[in-house]
Design a protein around this motif. Structure first.
Motif, PDB file in Angstrom:
ATOM      1  N   SER A 158     -58.026  69.561 100.536  1.00 42.88           N
ATOM      2  CA  SER A 158     -57.438  68.233 100.727  1.00 42.88           C
ATOM      3  C   SER A 158     -56.962  67.658  99.400  1.00 42.88           C
ATOM      4  O   SER A 158     -55.873  67.085  99.322  1.00 42.88           O
ATOM      5  CB  SER A 158     -58.462  67.264 101.342  1.00 42.88           C
TER       6      SER A 158
ATOM      7  N   ASP B 158     -53.212  68.173 106.950  1.00 47.35           N
ATOM      8  CA  ASP B 158     -54.593  68.347 106.494  1.00 47.35           C
ATOM      9  C   ASP B 158     -55.534  68.402 107.695  1.00 47.35           C
ATOM     10  O   ASP B 158     -55.915  67.389 108.238  1.00 47.35           O
ATOM     11  CB  ASP B 158     -55.005  67.212 105.554  1.00 47.35           C
ATOM     12  N   GLU B 159     -55.870  69.597 108.097  1.00 51.78           N
ATOM     13  CA  GLU B 159     -56.740  69.843 109.253  1.00 51.78           C
ATOM     14  C   GLU B 159     -56.332  68.994 110.470  1.00 51.78           C
ATOM     15  O   GLU B 159     -57.128  68.209 110.989  1.00 51.78           O
ATOM     16  CB  GLU B 159     -58.206  69.586 108.868  1.00 51.78           C
TER      17      GLU B 159
END
Ligand SMILES: Nc1ncnc2c1ncn2[C@@H]1O[C@H](COP(=O)(O)OP(=O)(O)O)[C@@H](O)[C@H]1O
Ligand SMILES: [Mg+2]
Length: 246
Positions: free
Chosen positions: A46, A165-166
């Motif tokens: 991240s 991000d995820e």
């Protein structure tokens, strides 16, 4: 593949206090390239992608996006105009309807009229297959629908690069594929994408390159077929064994 480099990350270092979150990270991304970043929790994934659009400051090294150095005058602002980002937690404005979430940016930052912004918003809501949700509030949508709204909202800004991000890790399992399907389509249309995800089926389908991070470093990169068959490092092998069991 077009060899134009759209992201150049060089010797990037970032600490939080005494803790080194990124250690000499180098990564170049070509136009149209799809990169999947994976690695254990806390490995710096991240932090790395947040640095790319200036959401996180870095200590040393350099980042250039579409020829614009982040450190240049108005660098962050200019880079953000090129880069869309989708987060794990959707980050929609709860007090605005879906369509208002989508029209806000184009009206404010790109100077579109409400009418044009709404037409653009509907185009993208159709692309993510939820035009019928336009007038609802985010809380009245499922997680999968909210994440598709977040993707549509980013696309309304006409980014050249998308960071994820995820994007599916906060979703119930049955909603993961509806979001991944939208991302696969985006990839097929040629969008340059940096995706932090542990969805290895997605990686296999769209990634040109896998990047494995551990301890703030890029430990290994390779095409999905090479890394899945024979990861070079023991750390990557251990990680893959763990996640592929699930
Ligand atoms: N704002 C912050 N303050 C202090 N430590 C942080 C902060 N953000 C991240 N970290 C630490 O940096 C490391 C990398 O974090 P992160 O990039 O979020 O990892 P990942 O996304 O790979 O799980 C973690 O150990 C995390 O605790
Ligand atoms: Mg993370």
């Amino acid at each position: 593949m077009n060899a134009e480099r759209v992201i150049e990350i060089s010797s990037l270092n970032k600490s939080f206090g005494d803790f080194k979150a990124l250690k000499n990270v180098d990564l170049d991304v070509s136009l149209g390239e799809r990169i999947v970043i994976c690695g254990p929790s806390g490995s710096g994934k991240s932090t790395l992608i947040r640095c790319v659009n200036g959401l996180e400051h870095y200590d040393s090294g350099s980042i250039t996006v579409d020829g614009i150095a982040l450190s240049a005058p108005r660098g962050v602002e200019r880079v953000r105009a090129e880069v869309g980002m989708v987060f794990q937690q959707f980050n929609l404005f709860p007090h605005l309807s879906v369509i208002e979430n989508l029209t806000l940016g184009p009206m404010k930052a790109r100077g579109l009229s409400r009418k044009d912004a709404e037409a653009l918003a509907m185009t993208y809501l159709e692309r993510v297959r939820i035009p019928e949700q336009a007038l609802k509030r985010p809380r009245d949508l499922s997680g999968g629908q909210q994440q598709r709204v977040a993707i549509a909202r980013s696309l309304c800004m006409k980014p050249k690069i998308m960071l994820f991000d995820e994007p599916t890790s906060a979703l119930d399992p049955e909603m993961i594929s509806e979001v991944l399907d939208v991302m696969v389509e985006l990839a097929q249309e040629g969008m340059t994408m940096l995706v932090v995800t542990h969805e290895m089926g997605f990686a296999r389908k769209v990634a040109d390159r896998m990047v494995f991070m551990d301890g703030g470093e890029i430990v290994e990169t390779g095409t999905p077929s090479t890394v899945f068959e024979a990861p070079k490092s023991q750390r990557f092998k251990t990680f893959l064994d763990k996640i592929l069991q699930h």
